[in-house]
Write an enzyme that holds these catalytic residues in place. Structure first.
Site, PDB file in Angstrom:
ATOM      1  N   GLU A 133      13.337  26.334 -13.371  1.00 34.42           N
ATOM      2  CA  GLU A 133      12.546  26.372 -14.413  1.00 34.42           C
ATOM      3  C   GLU A 133      12.696  25.359 -14.911  1.00 34.42           C
ATOM      4  O   GLU A 133      11.892  25.358 -15.908  1.00 34.42           O
ATOM      5  CB  GLU A 133      13.337  28.137 -15.579  1.00 34.42           C
ATOM      6  CG  GLU A 133      13.165  29.131 -13.880  1.00 34.42           C
ATOM      7  CD  GLU A 133      13.952  30.381 -15.477  1.00 34.42           C
ATOM      8  OE1 GLU A 133      13.823  30.222 -16.563  1.00 34.42           O
ATOM      9  OE2 GLU A 133      13.847  31.209 -14.531  1.00 34.42           O
TER      10      GLU A 133
ATOM     11  N   HIS B 251       6.077  -3.693 -12.491  1.00 34.66           N
ATOM     12  CA  HIS B 251       7.375  -3.685 -13.116  1.00 34.66           C
ATOM     13  C   HIS B 251       8.023  -5.397 -13.498  1.00 34.66           C
ATOM     14  O   HIS B 251       7.272  -5.956 -12.593  1.00 34.66           O
ATOM     15  CB  HIS B 251       7.910  -2.723 -12.198  1.00 34.66           C
ATOM     16  CG  HIS B 251       9.074  -2.453 -12.513  1.00 34.66           C
ATOM     17  ND1 HIS B 251       9.403  -2.069 -13.914  1.00 34.66           N
ATOM     18  CD2 HIS B 251      10.585  -2.064 -11.986  1.00 34.66           C
ATOM     19  CE1 HIS B 251      11.776  -2.176 -13.836  1.00 34.66           C
ATOM     20  NE2 HIS B 251      11.307  -2.732 -13.097  1.00 34.66           N
TER      21      HIS B 251
ATOM     22  N   SER C 108       3.587   3.481  -2.693  1.00 35.36           N
ATOM     23  CA  SER C 108       2.812   4.989  -4.213  1.00 35.36           C
ATOM     24  C   SER C 108       1.646   4.055  -5.020  1.00 35.36           C
ATOM     25  O   SER C 108       0.284   5.084  -4.980  1.00 35.36           O
ATOM     26  CB  SER C 108       4.197   4.785  -4.679  1.00 35.36           C
ATOM     27  OG  SER C 108       4.197   6.443  -6.161  1.00 35.36           O
TER      28      SER C 108
ATOM     29  N   TYR D 103       0.801  -1.493   0.491  1.00 34.40           N
ATOM     30  CA  TYR D 103      -0.109  -0.672  -0.059  1.00 34.40           C
ATOM     31  C   TYR D 103       1.230   0.813  -0.303  1.00 34.40           C
ATOM     32  O   TYR D 103       0.702   2.279   0.378  1.00 34.40           O
ATOM     33  CB  TYR D 103      -0.960  -0.464   1.190  1.00 34.40           C
ATOM     34  CG  TYR D 103      -2.072   0.476   1.033  1.00 34.40           C
ATOM     35  CD1 TYR D 103      -3.689   0.679  -0.118  1.00 34.40           C
ATOM     36  CD2 TYR D 103      -2.308   1.873   1.657  1.00 34.40           C
ATOM     37  CE1 TYR D 103      -4.208   1.506  -0.030  1.00 34.40           C
ATOM     38  CE2 TYR D 103      -3.171   3.264   1.498  1.00 34.40           C
ATOM     39  CZ  TYR D 103      -3.755   2.807   0.926  1.00 34.40           C
ATOM     40  OH  TYR D 103      -5.507   3.149   0.482  1.00 34.40           O
TER      41      TYR D 103
ATOM     42  N   GLY E 173       2.303   6.472  -8.573  1.00 39.13           N
ATOM     43  CA  GLY E 173       1.217   6.407  -7.702  1.00 39.13           C
ATOM     44  C   GLY E 173      -0.035   7.656  -7.933  1.00 39.13           C
ATOM     45  O   GLY E 173      -1.240   7.335  -7.926  1.00 39.13           O
TER      46      GLY E 173
END
Length: 338
Positions: A230, A107, A26, A24, A133
């Site tokens: 930036e 993955h 991301s 439980y 997530g």
């Protein structure tokens, strides 16, 4: 390359199954909550008494210990850190998962590098959202979805691809579009992108730019704005419409400087370093390094984390971000909730 959308997925397939989400964190919190909101029977499987147990309970989800939750599941999605999966699979998933069930990952690392060798009676699939997530969850709540990858490693039932598409749809993926790949391609390209560009490359480029300016006597605040702050503005333009869109939006001076200096900074030597990184990934050398690092309790990674945290860019960055409360107001990560 075919892209799959809502019309291509049968949501009833996953809604007819009991799904256990192991982990439980991301991705785990996003998958569990999204599937639950899509009408899927979801159980979160975590260690009893831990922070994740309490967070999942607070979200209104059914929570059980791993072995118990796996026994009743038709599909088990393992969403733990890569380094934790082999032991959990061997000790708690493999002995308990039903014959003919579906084993899923987000993955391909452990399957591709043989850290997990799935039982032959199982369907083995991957559903991999291409985003963290927190974004997977926020896009779902917005009515959209994060583009996702699906892959089939074992198709015992003959329906593994359909099940993967159905799961992706329940997670919001078919709103953004789903592309089919395989475990090898997903694993190797994902690792390369993280190491050479998104994390390793970008972080070192930002730090080196900051250091070059401050070593030349420029104010750290100016260096932070120009080399880190930036960056999001530029990346957002590329994310929105590609490199050409970014160049369309910046000044002629900035664009000309890109062409003059970019190839000097990222040059043939950089390309060779990228090829070497890819070779380490393809041969399994990197996987061995990471696995060994974990076995010795991450001494190198712990040291690098400390050095990064102590870097001047972190100090000045924290001070400048405090001047911009809108950043915190729109933060993707709330450590108290996920």
């Amino acid at each position: 390359m075919k892209v799959y959308y809502d019309k291509d997925a049968d949501l009833s397939l996953i809604k007819g199954k009991k799904v256990t989400i192991v982990g439980y964190g991301s991705q785990g919190h996003a998958h569990a909550q999204n599937l639950n909101d899509s009408g899927v029977k979801v159980t979160v499987a975590v260690r009893k008494g831990g922070a994740s147990w309490d967070k999942a309970k607070a979200a209104g989800l059914k929570v059980e210990e791993i072995a118990k939750a796996v026994k009743t599941a038709d599909l088990v999605m393992i969403l733990l850190p890569d380094e934790n999966i082999p032991q959990v699979y061997k000790e708690e998933v493999e002995p308990n998962i039903k014959k003919g069930a579906t084993l899923a990952f987000a993955h391909g690392f452990n399957v591709h590098y043989n850290q997990v060798v799935p039982r032959e009676d199982l369907d083995v699939i991957m559903v991999a959202p291409k985003g963290p997530g927190h974004t997977v969850r926020s896009e779902y709540l917005r009515g959209g979805g994060v583009p996702s990858l699906i892959a089939v490693y074992q198709d015992k039932s003959g329906k593994a691809k359909d099940i993967a598409l159905s799961y992706a749809a329940a997670n919001g993926g078919t709103k953004g579009g789903v592309i089919e790949t395989n475990f090898k391609e997903e694993t190797e390209t994902d690792l390369f992108g993280e190491q050479a560009v998104l994390c390793g490359g970008a972080v070192e480029l930002v730090k080196m730019g900051f250091e070059t300016l401050t070593e030349a006597g420029y104010a750290p605040e100016m260096a932070y704005f120009e080399c880190l702050h930036e960056l999001k503005l530029i990346v957002d333009l590329m994310y929105e419409g590609g490199i050409a869109n970014m160049n369309y939006s910046i000044s002629n001076n900035a664009e000309y400087g890109e062409y003059v200096t970019g190839p000097e900074v990222i040059n043939a030597q950089s390309r060779e370093a990228m090829r070497n990184a890819l070779k380490r990934i393809q041969t399994g050398e990197y996987a061995k390094m990471f696995i060994q690092e974990g076995k010795t309790n991450y001494p190198s990674m712990t040291a690098r984390r400390r050095l990064n945290a102590e870097h001047p860019i972190e100090q000045v960055g924290g001070q400048l971000r405090d001047m911009m409360p809108w950043i915190k107001a729109k933060a993707l990560v709330d450590k108290s909730k996920n």
